[in-house]
Motif scaffolding. Sequence first.
Motif, PDB file in Angstrom:
ATOM      1  N   THR A   1     -34.205  23.865   4.601  1.00 18.21           N
ATOM      2  CA  THR A   1     -35.523  24.463   4.775  1.00 18.21           C
ATOM      3  C   THR A   1     -36.203  24.680   3.429  1.00 18.21           C
TER       4      THR A   1
ATOM      5  N   MET B   1     -28.457  23.298   7.854  1.00 22.83           N
ATOM      6  CA  MET B   1     -29.907  23.392   8.000  1.00 22.83           C
ATOM      7  C   MET B   1     -30.560  23.377   6.623  1.00 22.83           C
TER       8      MET B   1
ATOM      9  N   ASN C   1     -35.624  33.244   9.712  1.00 19.91           N
ATOM     10  CA  ASN C   1     -35.102  31.905  10.023  1.00 19.91           C
ATOM     11  C   ASN C   1     -33.581  31.866   9.893  1.00 19.91           C
TER      12      ASN C   1
ATOM     13  N   ILE D   1     -34.100  23.735  14.395  1.00 19.55           N
ATOM     14  CA  ILE D   1     -33.452  24.831  15.123  1.00 19.55           C
ATOM     15  C   ILE D   1     -33.228  24.448  16.585  1.00 19.55           C
TER      16      ILE D   1
ATOM     17  N   TRP E   1     -35.566  21.927   8.943  1.00 17.17           N
ATOM     18  CA  TRP E   1     -35.983  22.898   9.956  1.00 17.17           C
ATOM     19  C   TRP E   1     -37.301  22.467  10.596  1.00 17.17           C
TER      20      TRP E   1
END
Length: 124
Positions: A81, A79, A88, A60, A52
């Motif tokens: 993170t 994704m 998020n 993003i 991310w």
Amino acid sequence: MKVLVVDDSKVMRGIIRKMLGQDGVDVLEAANGRQALEVLSGEPIDCIVSDWNMPGMKGIDLLRCVRGGVARADIPFIMVTAEALESNFAEADAAKVSGYLVKPFTAEELWSAIRNVLPDAPGR
């Protein structure tokens, strides 16, 4: 199967490469979203695993670019993170993310996320 790993940390890209490479997966790397778009313009990719938080272009923003492109809009996008923030997750869901991984994660968790988006993927 070709997986594009996008992370500004060379060490993290290496860890993910090792987790995937053991099973004969072709792993391509990019250090940020802009580099990832360059790779995507020239290579067919089966799945994207992206961090991310990266300088230049965040994950993003890369996700939004991928989903906005006709030729690559359906590529599964996972994704990654370090921050498991609901805001998020909601933002990524709105951008049509395929799956999430929260750091730190194991090879089994990575493969589980890939299997969720590519059930016929080779490997574990």
